[in-house]
Scaffold this motif. Structure first.
Motif, PDB file in Angstrom:
ATOM      1  N   ALA A 319      -0.552  -5.686   5.963  1.00 20.70           N
ATOM      2  CA  ALA A 319      -0.445  -4.328   5.416  1.00 20.70           C
ATOM      3  C   ALA A 319      -1.506  -4.157   4.329  1.00 20.70           C
ATOM      4  O   ALA A 319      -1.932  -5.130   3.697  1.00 20.70           O
ATOM      5  CB  ALA A 319       0.948  -4.108   4.845  1.00 20.70           C
ATOM      6  N   LEU A 320      -1.933  -2.952   4.085  1.00 16.71           N
ATOM      7  CA  LEU A 320      -2.980  -2.702   3.096  1.00 16.71           C
ATOM      8  C   LEU A 320      -2.568  -3.176   1.707  1.00 16.71           C
ATOM      9  O   LEU A 320      -3.390  -3.689   0.941  1.00 16.71           O
ATOM     10  CB  LEU A 320      -3.322  -1.208   3.079  1.00 16.71           C
ATOM     11  N   ARG A 321      -1.281  -3.032   1.367  1.00 17.06           N
ATOM     12  CA  ARG A 321      -0.808  -3.437   0.039  1.00 17.06           C
ATOM     13  C   ARG A 321      -0.903  -4.945  -0.180  1.00 17.06           C
ATOM     14  O   ARG A 321      -0.798  -5.421  -1.311  1.00 17.06           O
ATOM     15  CB  ARG A 321       0.630  -2.970  -0.176  1.00 17.06           C
ATOM     16  N   GLU A 322      -1.097  -5.713   0.925  1.00 17.54           N
ATOM     17  CA  GLU A 322      -1.212  -7.167   0.831  1.00 17.54           C
ATOM     18  C   GLU A 322      -2.664  -7.625   0.743  1.00 17.54           C
ATOM     19  O   GLU A 322      -2.934  -8.821   0.706  1.00 17.54           O
ATOM     20  CB  GLU A 322      -0.547  -7.811   2.061  1.00 17.54           C
ATOM     21  N   ARG A 323      -3.585  -6.671   0.694  1.00 20.64           N
ATOM     22  CA  ARG A 323      -5.010  -7.019   0.768  1.00 20.64           C
ATOM     23  C   ARG A 323      -5.762  -6.860  -0.553  1.00 20.64           C
ATOM     24  O   ARG A 323      -7.001  -6.910  -0.571  1.00 20.64           O
ATOM     25  CB  ARG A 323      -5.673  -6.183   1.877  1.00 20.64           C
ATOM     26  N   GLY A 324      -5.025  -6.665  -1.645  1.00 16.21           N
ATOM     27  CA  GLY A 324      -5.643  -6.641  -2.973  1.00 16.21           C
ATOM     28  C   GLY A 324      -6.753  -5.626  -3.102  1.00 16.21           C
ATOM     29  O   GLY A 324      -6.603  -4.445  -2.750  1.00 16.21           O
ATOM     30  N   THR A 325      -7.910  -6.078  -3.597  1.00 15.10           N
ATOM     31  CA  THR A 325      -9.016  -5.165  -3.892  1.00 15.10           C
ATOM     32  C   THR A 325      -9.743  -4.660  -2.641  1.00 15.10           C
ATOM     33  O   THR A 325     -10.689  -3.880  -2.760  1.00 15.10           O
ATOM     34  CB  THR A 325     -10.036  -5.837  -4.832  1.00 15.10           C
ATOM     35  N   ASP A 326      -9.300  -5.092  -1.450  1.00 11.80           N
ATOM     36  CA  ASP A 326      -9.829  -4.474  -0.223  1.00 11.80           C
ATOM     37  C   ASP A 326      -9.585  -2.967  -0.248  1.00 11.80           C
ATOM     38  O   ASP A 326     -10.337  -2.198   0.363  1.00 11.80           O
ATOM     39  CB  ASP A 326      -9.160  -5.061   1.021  1.00 11.80           C
ATOM     40  N   ILE A 327      -8.533  -2.551  -0.938  1.00 11.41           N
ATOM     41  CA  ILE A 327      -8.220  -1.127  -1.053  1.00 11.41           C
ATOM     42  C   ILE A 327      -9.407  -0.375  -1.630  1.00 11.41           C
ATOM     43  O   ILE A 327      -9.783   0.704  -1.151  1.00 11.41           O
ATOM     44  CB  ILE A 327      -6.971  -0.909  -1.942  1.00 11.41           C
TER      45      ILE A 327
END
Length: 453
Positions: A319-327
């Motif tokens: 999930a996006l929330r698990e990808r840290g600064t990838d956001i």
């Protein structure tokens, strides 16, 4: 220069002598494979063999030329049609060309030469297309999926590694992940990095197709198989032959159709709806779902044998929330992309905006982030996007509290803060609502755990 690009040609002509003459003449070219038909019925029974071009006598006795052209283009839009007519009617010619005919030739003593020239033109076009495809293959032998699947976090790097492994074989791949995490992007990355990269990539969203149409969509149907089936139609399995078939949301497939899918995968063959002909298939299968298929198997909604047939190489998308600064990397990419597409000046994100994005759990994942950033560009009047331009739900919303794994104490703080915000920092009211001692709340405020300003 000899033409090396073969053309498969069907001649539909009811005049036996004229059709035979045209077939003989065109067959003088060793690069032309020519078949002749004297009736529309016989012709349509063989159209699934997919000729490159059809020469059509406009005045067929058993079917009007307009209708023949329409049926060809409705079922196989890539087949080119050359109309041969005894009528020198400009209006008719224009209408047929508008309907998709490649050429309109009037019958006279030079007809066969005109047809020859038209076919040579088509052959040259096909040759150019082949050259373009070869150049694409040479230039893009490696599909740089990092341009589409952006990220540097450990979770996404693990996905990249699995994509590399999947691309080196034809193993079935099952992609799982929440809605909006990019499952189709992963499927495309695998396909375009594999040895099938110059073959078809066909995507089917199983959930988007009505239950009573999905069988026909996947396996095709014969003429008259059901009301509205006015001609034969090939399905997605045949369309993806020698390429990749991506079945998105496979967990939504009706239990009654799962047996037929399993047989198709095991036997590498299908039978069209309403038909008896066995059609061999050779497509690489990639499936995706946001469901836990093992749970579906336990609930008897998904066949266990089909599950083990499809699991292959599993790839789980974070999930996006698990990808840290990838956001932030993705946010910048979407902002730059939207500005470029709309010919707008580049915009950047303020530090406060970046923090707001990092604090939000993005239940809609990458798809939601893309929409949020495009809207933020539109709402921002300055070069820098500010927090007020980023339209997301309150990150402390009770609906989002469970999105991140936290300690019990952290959850307690989030819940109390939510109600303090909701009731305008009224500590006494919140203490009453939550049945918590007001002294406890004052202590947490004094310790800086809660914000009341």
């Amino acid at each position: 220069m000899k033409n090396t690009h073969n053309l498969k040609i069907f001649i539909l002509e009811d005049d036996t002598w004229y059709g035979s003459m045209l077939q003989h003449y065109l067959s003088l070219n060793p690069d032309f494979e020519v078949k002749r038909f004297e009736s529309a019925k016989e012709f349509f029974s063989k159209l699934h063999e997919l000729p490159d071009v059809v020469t059509l006598d406009y005045s067929m006795p058993d079917m009007d030329g307009d209708l023949v052209l329409k049926k060809i283009k409705d079922s196989y839009p890539n087949i080119q049609v050359i109309i041969i007519s005894g009528q020198e009617d400009v209006g008719t010619a224009i209408n047929l060309l508008k309907s998709g005919a490649f050429d309109y030739i009037v019958k006279d003593e030079d007809t066969k030469d005109h047809v020859w020239k038209s076919l040579m033109h088509l052959s040259e076009i096909n040759g150019l297309k082949q050259q373009v495809e070869q150049l694409k293959e040479q230039v893009g032998k490696k599909y740089d999926f990092s341009k589409f699947l952006i990220g540097k976090s450990d979770p996404i790097q693990k996905v990249f590694a699995l994509i590399e492994k999947a691309s080196k074989s034809n193993i079935t791949v099952s992609v799982t992940g929440e809605t909006g995490t990019g499952k189709e992007m992963v499927a495309k990355a695998i396909h375009y990095n594999s040895d099938k990269s110059n073959k078809p990539f066909v995507a089917v969203n199983v959930a988007a197709i009505p239950k009573d149409l999905i069988e026909s969509e996947l396996f095709g149907h014969e003429k008259g198989a059901f009301t509205g089936a006015v001609t034969r139609r090939i399905g997605k399995f045949e369309e993806a032959n020698n390429g990749t078939l991506f079945l998105d949301e496979i967990g939504e497939l009706d239990i009654n159709l799962q047996a037929k899918l399993l047989r198709a995968l095991q036997e590498r063959e299908i039978t069209r709806v309403g038909g008896n002909e066995v059609v061999q298939i050779n497509a690489r299968i990639i499936v995706a779902t946001h469901r836990n298929l093992l749970d579906e198997v336990a609930a008897k909604r998904f066949r266990e044998d089909l599950y083990y047939r499809l699991i292959g190489l599993p790839i789980s998308l974070p999930a996006l929330r698990e990808r840290g600064t990838d956001i932030l990397l993705l946010a910048k990419h979407f902002v730059d992309q939207f500005c470029k597409e709309n010919q707008m000046e580049k915009k950047s994100l303020s530090e406060e905006s970046q923090q707001k994005l990092l604090n939000y759990p993005f239940p809609g994942n990458v798809r939601e982030l893309k929409s949020v950033m495009e809207l933020s560009v539109v709402l921002s009047d300055a070069e820098t996007i500010q927090p007020e331009n980023i339209s997301v739900q309150n990150s402390n919303s009770i609906n989002n509290i469970m999105a991140k794994e936290k300690s019990l104490k952290e959850y307690e703080v989030d819940i109390i803060q939510y109600f303090l915000d909701k009731y305008d920092r009224d500590v006494l009211l919140v203490a009453k609502k939550l049945d918590v001692g007001k002294s406890t709340l004052y202590r947490m405020i004094q310790a800086g755990e809660l914000v009341t300003k």
